[in-house]
Scaffold this motif. Structure first.
Motif, PDB file in Angstrom:
ATOM      1  N   ASP A  11       0.801  -1.209   0.000  1.00  0.00           N
ATOM      2  CA  ASP A  11       0.000   0.000   0.000  1.00  0.00           C
ATOM      3  C   ASP A  11       0.841   1.270   0.000  1.00  0.00           C
ATOM      4  O   ASP A  11       0.308   2.371   0.070  1.00  0.00           O
ATOM      5  CB  ASP A  11      -0.967  -0.016   1.192  1.00  0.00           C
ATOM      6  CG  ASP A  11      -0.231  -0.135   2.518  1.00  0.00           C
ATOM      7  OD1 ASP A  11       0.973  -0.476   2.508  1.00  0.00           O
ATOM      8  OD2 ASP A  11      -0.876   0.099   3.544  1.00  0.00           O
ATOM      9  N   TRP A  12       2.157   1.148  -0.079  1.00  0.00           N
ATOM     10  CA  TRP A  12       3.009   2.325  -0.106  1.00  0.00           C
ATOM     11  C   TRP A  12       2.896   3.023  -1.454  1.00  0.00           C
ATOM     12  O   TRP A  12       2.739   2.387  -2.499  1.00  0.00           O
ATOM     13  CB  TRP A  12       4.461   1.955   0.127  1.00  0.00           C
ATOM     14  CG  TRP A  12       4.794   1.548   1.543  1.00  0.00           C
ATOM     15  CD1 TRP A  12       3.929   1.281   2.551  1.00  0.00           C
ATOM     16  CD2 TRP A  12       6.102   1.358   2.052  1.00  0.00           C
ATOM     17  NE1 TRP A  12       4.587   0.927   3.671  1.00  0.00           N
ATOM     18  CE2 TRP A  12       5.950   0.962   3.401  1.00  0.00           C
ATOM     19  CE3 TRP A  12       7.376   1.465   1.541  1.00  0.00           C
ATOM     20  CZ2 TRP A  12       7.012   0.700   4.229  1.00  0.00           C
ATOM     21  CZ3 TRP A  12       8.434   1.203   2.366  1.00  0.00           C
ATOM     22  CH2 TRP A  12       8.273   0.828   3.703  1.00  0.00           C
ATOM     23  N   LEU A  13       3.069   4.298  -1.488  1.00  0.00           N
ATOM     24  CA  LEU A  13       2.964   5.084  -2.706  1.00  0.00           C
ATOM     25  C   LEU A  13       4.186   4.833  -3.591  1.00  0.00           C
ATOM     26  O   LEU A  13       5.321   4.914  -3.131  1.00  0.00           O
ATOM     27  CB  LEU A  13       2.869   6.575  -2.348  1.00  0.00           C
ATOM     28  CG  LEU A  13       2.672   7.518  -3.536  1.00  0.00           C
ATOM     29  CD1 LEU A  13       1.364   7.215  -4.250  1.00  0.00           C
ATOM     30  CD2 LEU A  13       2.693   8.961  -3.079  1.00  0.00           C
ATOM     31  N   GLY A  14       3.982   4.471  -4.842  1.00  0.00           N
ATOM     32  CA  GLY A  14       5.063   4.273  -5.799  1.00  0.00           C
ATOM     33  C   GLY A  14       5.609   2.867  -5.811  1.00  0.00           C
ATOM     34  O   GLY A  14       6.428   2.530  -6.652  1.00  0.00           O
ATOM     35  N   SER A  15       5.191   2.016  -4.926  1.00  0.00           N
ATOM     36  CA  SER A  15       5.668   0.628  -4.931  1.00  0.00           C
ATOM     37  C   SER A  15       4.863  -0.160  -5.948  1.00  0.00           C
ATOM     38  O   SER A  15       3.641  -0.015  -6.041  1.00  0.00           O
ATOM     39  CB  SER A  15       5.477  -0.014  -3.557  1.00  0.00           C
ATOM     40  OG  SER A  15       6.327   0.608  -2.620  1.00  0.00           O
ATOM     41  N   PRO A  16       5.568  -1.020  -6.746  1.00  0.00           N
ATOM     42  CA  PRO A  16       4.824  -1.796  -7.736  1.00  0.00           C
ATOM     43  C   PRO A  16       3.993  -2.888  -7.066  1.00  0.00           C
ATOM     44  O   PRO A  16       4.374  -3.442  -6.038  1.00  0.00           O
ATOM     45  CB  PRO A  16       5.930  -2.417  -8.599  1.00  0.00           C
ATOM     46  CG  PRO A  16       7.140  -2.416  -7.740  1.00  0.00           C
ATOM     47  CD  PRO A  16       6.985  -1.273  -6.774  1.00  0.00           C
ATOM     48  N   THR A  17       2.888  -3.162  -7.706  1.00  0.00           N
ATOM     49  CA  THR A  17       2.040  -4.240  -7.203  1.00  0.00           C
ATOM     50  C   THR A  17       2.667  -5.565  -7.625  1.00  0.00           C
ATOM     51  O   THR A  17       3.518  -5.608  -8.523  1.00  0.00           O
ATOM     52  CB  THR A  17       0.618  -4.127  -7.790  1.00  0.00           C
ATOM     53  OG1 THR A  17       0.711  -4.312  -9.200  1.00  0.00           O
ATOM     54  CG2 THR A  17      -0.023  -2.784  -7.469  1.00  0.00           C
ATOM     55  N   PRO A  18       2.280  -6.664  -7.006  1.00  0.00           N
ATOM     56  CA  PRO A  18       2.819  -7.967  -7.419  1.00  0.00           C
ATOM     57  C   PRO A  18       2.559  -8.253  -8.901  1.00  0.00           C
ATOM     58  O   PRO A  18       3.409  -8.830  -9.582  1.00  0.00           O
ATOM     59  CB  PRO A  18       2.087  -8.966  -6.526  1.00  0.00           C
ATOM     60  CG  PRO A  18       1.729  -8.187  -5.296  1.00  0.00           C
ATOM     61  CD  PRO A  18       1.458  -6.786  -5.804  1.00  0.00           C
ATOM     62  N   LEU A  19       1.432  -7.829  -9.438  1.00  0.00           N
ATOM     63  CA  LEU A  19       1.137  -8.037 -10.855  1.00  0.00           C
ATOM     64  C   LEU A  19       2.099  -7.232 -11.726  1.00  0.00           C
ATOM     65  O   LEU A  19       2.629  -7.739 -12.728  1.00  0.00           O
ATOM     66  CB  LEU A  19      -0.307  -7.652 -11.154  1.00  0.00           C
ATOM     67  CG  LEU A  19      -0.741  -7.812 -12.611  1.00  0.00           C
ATOM     68  CD1 LEU A  19      -0.632  -9.269 -13.047  1.00  0.00           C
ATOM     69  CD2 LEU A  19      -2.156  -7.307 -12.795  1.00  0.00           C
ATOM     70  N   GLU A  20       2.368  -5.978 -11.346  1.00  0.00           N
ATOM     71  CA  GLU A  20       3.317  -5.155 -12.095  1.00  0.00           C
ATOM     72  C   GLU A  20       4.728  -5.753 -12.031  1.00  0.00           C
ATOM     73  O   GLU A  20       5.457  -5.750 -13.021  1.00  0.00           O
ATOM     74  CB  GLU A  20       3.331  -3.722 -11.548  1.00  0.00           C
ATOM     75  CG  GLU A  20       2.065  -2.934 -11.827  1.00  0.00           C
ATOM     76  CD  GLU A  20       2.047  -1.594 -11.119  1.00  0.00           C
ATOM     77  OE1 GLU A  20       1.356  -0.699 -11.626  1.00  0.00           O
ATOM     78  OE2 GLU A  20       2.714  -1.443 -10.089  1.00  0.00           O
ATOM     79  N   THR A  21       5.082  -6.264 -10.859  1.00  0.00           N
ATOM     80  CA  THR A  21       6.392  -6.901 -10.705  1.00  0.00           C
ATOM     81  C   THR A  21       6.497  -8.122 -11.607  1.00  0.00           C
ATOM     82  O   THR A  21       7.523  -8.344 -12.269  1.00  0.00           O
ATOM     83  CB  THR A  21       6.618  -7.305  -9.231  1.00  0.00           C
ATOM     84  OG1 THR A  21       6.472  -6.156  -8.410  1.00  0.00           O
ATOM     85  CG2 THR A  21       7.983  -7.914  -9.041  1.00  0.00           C
ATOM     86  N   CYS A  22       5.445  -8.921 -11.665  1.00  0.00           N
ATOM     87  CA  CYS A  22       5.438 -10.113 -12.537  1.00  0.00           C
ATOM     88  C   CYS A  22       5.530  -9.708 -14.003  1.00  0.00           C
ATOM     89  O   CYS A  22       6.255 -10.339 -14.782  1.00  0.00           O
ATOM     90  CB  CYS A  22       4.178 -10.939 -12.289  1.00  0.00           C
ATOM     91  SG  CYS A  22       4.192 -11.833 -10.736  1.00  0.00           S
ATOM     92  N   ARG A  23       4.796  -8.671 -14.394  1.00  0.00           N
ATOM     93  CA  ARG A  23       4.835  -8.212 -15.790  1.00  0.00           C
ATOM     94  C   ARG A  23       6.236  -7.705 -16.152  1.00  0.00           C
ATOM     95  O   ARG A  23       6.733  -7.966 -17.232  1.00  0.00           O
ATOM     96  CB  ARG A  23       3.793  -7.121 -16.021  1.00  0.00           C
ATOM     97  CG  ARG A  23       2.392  -7.655 -16.081  1.00  0.00           C
ATOM     98  CD  ARG A  23       1.387  -6.556 -16.347  1.00  0.00           C
ATOM     99  NE  ARG A  23       0.053  -7.107 -16.442  1.00  0.00           N
ATOM    100  CZ  ARG A  23      -1.046  -6.419 -16.301  1.00  0.00           C
ATOM    101  NH1 ARG A  23      -0.990  -5.119 -16.070  1.00  0.00           N
ATOM    102  NH2 ARG A  23      -2.221  -7.009 -16.405  1.00  0.00           N
ATOM    103  N   HIS A  24       6.836  -6.967 -15.237  1.00  0.00           N
ATOM    104  CA  HIS A  24       8.196  -6.458 -15.481  1.00  0.00           C
ATOM    105  C   HIS A  24       9.180  -7.628 -15.628  1.00  0.00           C
ATOM    106  O   HIS A  24      10.007  -7.643 -16.551  1.00  0.00           O
ATOM    107  CB  HIS A  24       8.627  -5.543 -14.338  1.00  0.00           C
ATOM    108  CG  HIS A  24      10.040  -5.090 -14.443  1.00  0.00           C
ATOM    109  ND1 HIS A  24      10.446  -4.166 -15.375  1.00  0.00           N
ATOM    110  CD2 HIS A  24      11.159  -5.459 -13.756  1.00  0.00           C
ATOM    111  CE1 HIS A  24      11.747  -3.971 -15.264  1.00  0.00           C
ATOM    112  NE2 HIS A  24      12.203  -4.744 -14.276  1.00  0.00           N
TER     113      HIS A  24
END
Length: 114
Positions: A11-24
Motif C-alpha cells: 500500500d506504499w505510494l510508488g511501490s509496484p504491485t505484485p502483478l506489475e512486478t510479474c509483468r516487469h
C-alpha cells in the motif's frame, strides 16, 4: 500498524504491485530470451562458416598432398636419371683415361733440353 506487517509494502505510494512486478519480470525474461536467440543464431552461422572453411581447407590439403606425391615421384625419377648419368660419366672418364694412356704410350715423350 502492526510491527509484523512492516515488510508489507503493497500500500506504499510508488511501490509496484505484485502483478506489475510479474509483468516487469516477464518483459525482462522475454528480452533475455530474444537476445539469447539472436546470439544462438549468430553462433550457428559462425559454426556453419567454420565448417565450410574446414571443408575447404581439407580439400586444399588433399590437393596439395596429391601434388606433393606427384612431385616426389618426378624427383625420384630425376634422382635415378642423375645417378645413371653419374655412373655413365665415370665409365666414360675411365675409358678416356685408358685411351689417353694408350695414346701416351704410342707417342714418344719429348725431351726438353735446357
Amino acid at each position: 500498524m502492526n510491527r509484523y506487517e512492516i515488510e508489507d509494502t503493497d500500500d506504499w505510494l510508488g511501490s509496484p504491485t505484485p502483478l506489475e512486478t510479474c509483468r516487469h519480470s516477464l518483459r525482462v525474461y522475454e528480452n533475455e530470451v530474444q537476445e539469447l536467440t539472436l546470439q544462438l543464431r549468430q553462433a550457428r552461422e559462425k559454426i556453419f562458416k567454420l565448417v565450410e572453411m574446414h571443408t575447404e581447407a581439407i580439400s586444399q590439403r588433399d590437393e596439395a598432398m596429391a601434388n606433393l606425391r606427384e612431385r616426389s615421384g618426378e624427383s625420384a625419377k630425376l634422382r635415378k636419371q642423375l645417378y645413371d648419368l653419374d655412373i655413365s660419366a665415370r665409365g666414360h672418364q675411365r675409358e678416356a683415361e685408358r685411351l689417353r694412356g694408350i695414346l701416351d704410350g704410342l707417342t714418344p715423350q719429348t725431351k726438353t733440353v735446357i
